[in-house]
Write an enzyme that holds these catalytic residues in place. Structure first.
Site, mmCIF file in Angstrom:
data_model
loop_
_atom_site.group_PDB
_atom_site.id
_atom_site.type_symbol
_atom_site.label_atom_id
_atom_site.label_comp_id
_atom_site.label_asym_id
_atom_site.label_seq_id
_atom_site.Cartn_x
_atom_site.Cartn_y
_atom_site.Cartn_z
ATOM 1 N N GLU A 1 0.608 -1.388 -0.303
ATOM 2 C CA GLU A 1 0.039 0.231 -0.089
ATOM 3 C C GLU A 1 0.930 1.188 0.319
ATOM 4 O OE1 GLU A 1 -2.400 -0.565 3.493
ATOM 5 O OE2 GLU A 1 -3.350 -1.468 2.776
ATOM 6 N N PRO A 2 1.747 1.363 -1.306
ATOM 7 C CA PRO A 2 2.300 2.899 -1.337
ATOM 8 C C PRO A 2 1.555 3.658 -1.332
ATOM 9 C CG PRO A 2 2.818 1.516 -3.393
ATOM 10 C CD PRO A 2 1.631 1.118 -2.542
ATOM 11 N N ARG B 1 3.404 8.039 -0.108
ATOM 12 C CA ARG B 1 4.133 8.701 -0.516
ATOM 13 C C ARG B 1 5.929 8.398 -1.411
ATOM 14 N NH1 ARG B 1 5.616 10.231 4.877
ATOM 15 N NH2 ARG B 1 4.113 9.008 5.776
ATOM 16 N N ARG C 1 2.643 19.609 6.699
ATOM 17 C CA ARG C 1 3.718 18.595 7.001
ATOM 18 C C ARG C 1 4.899 19.693 8.298
ATOM 19 N NH1 ARG C 1 6.671 15.440 5.235
ATOM 20 N NH2 ARG C 1 6.082 14.054 6.407
ATOM 21 N N TYR D 1 4.063 17.867 11.812
ATOM 22 C CA TYR D 1 5.138 16.899 11.896
ATOM 23 C C TYR D 1 6.287 17.324 12.183
ATOM 24 C CZ TYR D 1 1.033 14.247 9.894
ATOM 25 O OH TYR D 1 -0.053 13.754 8.886
ATOM 26 N N CYS E 1 -2.865 33.446 11.126
ATOM 27 C CA CYS E 1 -2.393 34.584 11.803
ATOM 28 C C CYS E 1 -2.157 32.733 13.164
ATOM 29 C CB CYS E 1 -3.303 34.476 12.284
ATOM 30 S SG CYS E 1 -3.712 35.981 11.535
ATOM 31 N N GLU E 2 -0.739 31.810 12.761
ATOM 32 C CA GLU E 2 -0.588 31.533 13.540
ATOM 33 C C GLU E 2 0.929 31.599 14.095
ATOM 34 O OE1 GLU E 2 -2.008 28.750 15.637
ATOM 35 O OE2 GLU E 2 -3.769 29.594 14.420
ATOM 36 N N TYR F 1 0.123 14.378 1.063
ATOM 37 C CA TYR F 1 0.138 14.262 2.190
ATOM 38 C C TYR F 1 0.297 15.691 2.849
ATOM 39 C CZ TYR F 1 0.417 10.306 4.004
ATOM 40 O OH TYR F 1 -0.320 8.846 3.193
HETATM 41 N N1 LLP Z 1 -1.335 1.914 4.316
HETATM 42 C C1 LLP Z 1 -2.158 2.193 5.459
HETATM 43 C C2 LLP Z 1 -3.395 1.810 6.336
HETATM 44 C C3 LLP Z 1 -1.996 4.037 6.213
HETATM 45 O O1 LLP Z 1 -2.298 4.026 7.398
HETATM 46 C C4 LLP Z 1 -1.088 4.660 5.551
HETATM 47 C C5 LLP Z 1 -0.920 6.488 5.590
HETATM 48 C C6 LLP Z 1 -0.876 4.587 4.130
HETATM 49 C C7 LLP Z 1 -0.696 2.672 3.901
HETATM 50 C C8 LLP Z 1 0.299 4.869 3.143
HETATM 51 O O2 LLP Z 1 2.044 5.075 4.268
HETATM 52 P P1 LLP Z 1 2.879 6.362 2.323
HETATM 53 O O3 LLP Z 1 3.420 4.947 2.161
HETATM 54 O O4 LLP Z 1 1.842 6.904 2.393
HETATM 55 O O5 LLP Z 1 3.777 6.638 4.179
HETATM 56 N N2 LLP Z 1 0.315 12.445 6.424
HETATM 57 C C9 LLP Z 1 1.638 12.135 7.493
HETATM 58 C C10 LLP Z 1 1.571 10.285 6.202
HETATM 59 C C11 LLP Z 1 -0.512 9.729 7.824
HETATM 60 C C12 LLP Z 1 -0.050 8.610 6.808
HETATM 61 C C13 LLP Z 1 -1.239 7.835 6.810
HETATM 62 N N3 LLP Z 1 -1.721 6.670 6.670
HETATM 63 C C14 LLP Z 1 2.379 13.247 6.806
HETATM 64 O O6 LLP Z 1 2.611 14.193 5.923
HETATM 65 O O7 LLP Z 1 4.007 12.605 7.004
#
Ligand code: LLP
Length: 431
Positions: free
Chosen positions: A274-275, A277, A313, A317, A356-357, A385
């Site tokens: 499940e990619p 990013r 982000r 984070y 305004c933060e 994201y």
């Molecule tokens: N599968 C599941 C169950 C997930 O919860 C996520 C991300 C992914 C796959 C995909 O993850 P990726 O490959 O994109 O890293 N907003 C945060 C990231 C939150 C991720 C949520 N879940 C950020 O900007 O880093």
């Protein structure tokens, strides 16, 4: 690797200058490269080819319909996390049998619509949710498929506390110790077939090791379950592979694959990945303009026309996004994207937005070529994201999204108007 490059000091997305896009659609703007999406998707397919995985692109990372469609057209399945994302997958013409649906709080209408749409798997997050999905499927006279999300209690210390999910103490999934009991209760259910194990340990994960640890634990669990007579035919190892926020800091897909493929070879398990990013992150940038330069104490601020409302982000984070002007002199063409840039004549700025933060800071103490009002500045690796987490806080419009394909640029989401922002508030009705 991506297709955002400087040519004669001018930043291009594929064959289109970022400044030309801004001249036409204004600033700020999210710009995506089609070839980068495709290259990342293809590289992932190739790296894991031996296991013929189902790739479920994580819609939440960058969910524009046109982008979901381009990946669906390339053969990708989808990872959805809400009824809205299942809807996007359907609209994009995705093969719904290759859609996985995760999330701890799926509502009854979301579950019904997903069963109706014929999604591949529900990632099951709790006993109560399993019972609900099975009951809804029974009521509809259909059968759902479930993948039990287990928490392997593995995590990457480098992953931000807000995005780690593989630990025991998270709201996601069930403890791996509880998984056997889960199968004892539900492993032979007829309305929701529980035949898969799902993992997602967080993101971004900067090395293959946590995956190896998590998959090893999951395989022990699967062996045990099979020995007790349960069918487990699928393993979903989640997402979280790191994008190239800084040059050379993230492993390539091949590095993850080299560690993961041998573990799953010959195990008679369908692999799901499940990619998000790693496909979308480097495929998009947020381009903006410098509005003002001002000093405050010892600091110099570059105030830009974008901020935490468009790219949260950094504030949320402490996420790092390489920022660089869209047009630079020869000595300032960046040779890498990094926190520390070693080029002559740089000046240090805090790049801040108009919100305004105090936390509306996109880059702290960043060495940049000298900036002035009106110049273009680009935030890289913002495809994931970025726009999906943008808001209208302070009644700000969200930026348009542009998809570049070679020498062509297409508006795939127009800039919001003030009317868009007040639209749903115009008509007031009695409850
Ligand atoms: N599968 C599941 C169950 C997930 O919860 C996520 C991300 C992914 C796959 C995909 O993850 P990726 O490959 O994109 O890293 N907003 C945060 C990231 C939150 C991720 C949520 N879940 C950020 O900007 O880093």
């Amino acid at each position: 690797m991506d297709f955002f490059q400087y040519r004669d000091g001018q930043l291009f997305c594929e064959d289109v200058a970022v400044d030309d896009i801004m001249a036409k659609v204004g600033s700020p703007v999210y710009i995506y490269s089609k070839a980068t999406f495709e290259r990342h998707y293809d590289a992932l397919v190739e790296a894991f080819a031996e296991l013929d995985p189902i790739i479920c692109y994580s819609i939440k990372s960058c969910g524009n319909l046109n982008i979901v469609k381009l990946l669906a057209d390339r053969g990708s399945g989808m990872d959805a996390v809400s009824g809205g994302e299942v809807y996007r997958a359907q609209l994009a013409g995705a093969d719904m049998s290759k859609v996985v649906y995760a999330g701890v709080g799926k509502t009854d209408p979301e579950i019904e619509a997903s069963i109706e749409a014929g999604i591949g798997w529900f990632n099951i997050e709790s006993e109560a949710e399993f019972e609900n999905i099975a009951a809804i499927a029974e009521h509809m006279g259909k059968t759902a498929n479930g993948a039990l999300r287990v928490n392997p209690d593995v995590y990457d210390a480098k992953t931000h506390a807000k995005t780690t999910t593989g630990k025991k103490e998270t709201k996601f999934g069930v403890d791996i110790e509880r998984a056997k009991r889960f199968f004892q209760s539900y492993g032979h259910n007829k309305h929701c077939r529980l035949t898969a194990i799902h993992l997602h340990i967080g993101s971004p994960i900067y090395s293959p090791d946590p995956y190896v640890q998590a998959i090893t634990k999951a395989l022990e669990l699967i062996d045990g379950l099979r020995a007790e007579g349960y069918t487990v035919d699928t393993i979903d190892i989640g997402g979280g592979y790191a994008a190239d926020y800084e040059s050379g800091k993230s492993p390539a897909y091949t590095a993850y694959a080299e560690a993961i493929v041998p573990l799953l070879r010959g195990k008679d398990l369908q692999l799901i990945i499940e990619p998000g990013r790693t496909i979308s992150g480097n495929a998009g940038v947020l381009a903006c303009k410098v509005s003002y330069i001002k000093t405050g104490g010892s600091k110099t601020f570059a105030i830009v026309d974008t901020g935490m409302h468009h790219l949260i982000r950094p504030s949320f984070y402490e996420g790092f996004h390489f920022a660089w002007p869209t047009k630079v002199s020869a000595e300032h063409v960046p040779d890498k994207r990094a926190k520390e840039m070693d080029l002559p004549g740089l000046k240090t700025y805090d790049v801040v937005g108009p919100i305004c933060e105090t936390s509306d800071t996109l880059a702290h103490g960043r060495a940049l070529p000298p900036l002035k009002r009106g110049v273009g500045l680009c935030f890289f690796t913002a495809g994931a994201y970025g726009m999906v987490m943008a808001s209208n806080y302070n009644t700000m419009q969200r930026p348009p999204e542009i998809l570049v394909d070679g020498a062509n640029a297409t508006v795939i989401r127009r800039r919001e108007t003030y009317d868009d922002l007040v639209e749903q508030e115009r008509e007031v009705t009695a409850v």
